[in-house]
Design an enzyme around this catalytic site. Structure first.
Site, short mmCIF file in Angstrom:
data_model
loop_
_atom_site.label_atom_id
_atom_site.label_comp_id
_atom_site.label_asym_id
_atom_site.label_seq_id
_atom_site.Cartn_x
_atom_site.Cartn_y
_atom_site.Cartn_z
N ASP A 176 0.82 -1.18 0.15
CA ASP A 176 -0.14 0.19 0.10
C ASP A 176 1.03 1.28 0.05
OD1 ASP A 176 -2.47 1.14 0.07
OD2 ASP A 176 -2.27 1.53 1.97
N GLU B 264 4.79 5.23 3.69
CA GLU B 264 4.26 6.47 4.14
C GLU B 264 5.50 7.63 4.23
OE1 GLU B 264 2.38 9.87 4.81
OE2 GLU B 264 1.36 7.81 4.36
N ASN C 136 10.16 8.01 1.08
CA ASN C 136 9.71 8.62 -0.17
C ASN C 136 9.57 7.59 -1.43
OD1 ASN C 136 9.25 10.15 -2.30
ND2 ASN C 136 10.79 11.47 -2.34
N ASP D 17 -2.41 12.54 -2.12
CA ASP D 17 -2.47 13.89 -2.23
C ASP D 17 -2.52 14.46 -3.53
OD1 ASP D 17 -1.83 16.48 -1.73
OD2 ASP D 17 -0.46 16.27 -0.12
#
Length: 210
Positions: free
Chosen positions: A40, A65, A92, A118
């Site tokens: 994920d 994340e 990242n 985002d």
């Protein structure tokens, strides 16, 4: 479960996030490291994967994340629940996904989700979005044949961009001509639940690695 409050937006192009992560020792991360892996990307607080790992103990789950406090919190929850098929990494994805996936045994990565990333609305900021052409290439090289990629967003322009980038890679085949009406995953994300409660649409596309 207590909640850590962190900045909502993190610029992945800032200097702080330009060093790729060193891959962990997968043999020590999971109790059964040879199980199929669900990745994920942009897992946020990690609640989606927590529930997935509880429901599907015959899979391993990895959440990536960029907001480090959320990763620390999610791994504390994982430890409290005793989930040995789940792990979260602070990184990242735009520069660390390649090294991470190259370190995995071939054939383990079988499922990928990228959910409500985002949107970075301003045109000059869109290079910060997670689904860049390079990410698609990395996933095409790492995902096992028959493996799946699920994309979800509540911002149509972002969903279209993600969908088109996977459509443009010959290794991926979209499974439906139109947006998926239902989520094929057994667990919704918090963002999906709140979006649907407001009566707003969720744009979904499912791809197979062919």
């Amino acid at each position: 479960m207590s909640i850590v409050r962190v900045r909502e937006h993190v610029n992945p192009l800032s200097k702080k996030y330009q060093t790729p992560i060193t891959p962990p020792d997968w043999q020590t991360v999971y109790a059964l490291p040879d199980q199929p892996l669900h990745l994920d990307i942009g897992c946020g607080k990690g609640r989606f994967l927590l529930e997935m790992a509880r429901q599907q103990p015959d899979w391993n789950f990895l959440g990536l994340e960029i907001r480090e406090p959320l990763v620390a919190q999610a791994n504390r929850w994982r430890e409290e629940l005793g989930l040995v098929n789940l792990f979260y990494l602070f990184c990242n994805a735009n520069n660390s996904l390649g090294p991470l996936l190259e370190s995995l045994p071939a054939g383990l990565l079988q499922r990928v989700t990228i959910q409500f990333p985002d949107p970075w609305f301003k045109r000059k900021h869109q290079k910060r979005r997670v689904v860049q052409p390079e990410i698609v290439i990395v996933l095409a090289n790492a995902l096992s044949t028959g493996g799946s990629v699920l994309l979800q967003s509540d911002v149509e322009a972002v969903a279209v961009e993600m969908r088109d980038r996977f459509d443009n890679h010959p290794a991926f085949t979209r499974q439906h001509r139109d947006w998926l009406a239902d989520n094929p995953m057994p667990v919704p994300t918090e963002r999906e639940v709140s979006t649907l409660k407001r009566g707003e649409p969720v744009y979904r596309a499912l791809f197979l690695r062919t």
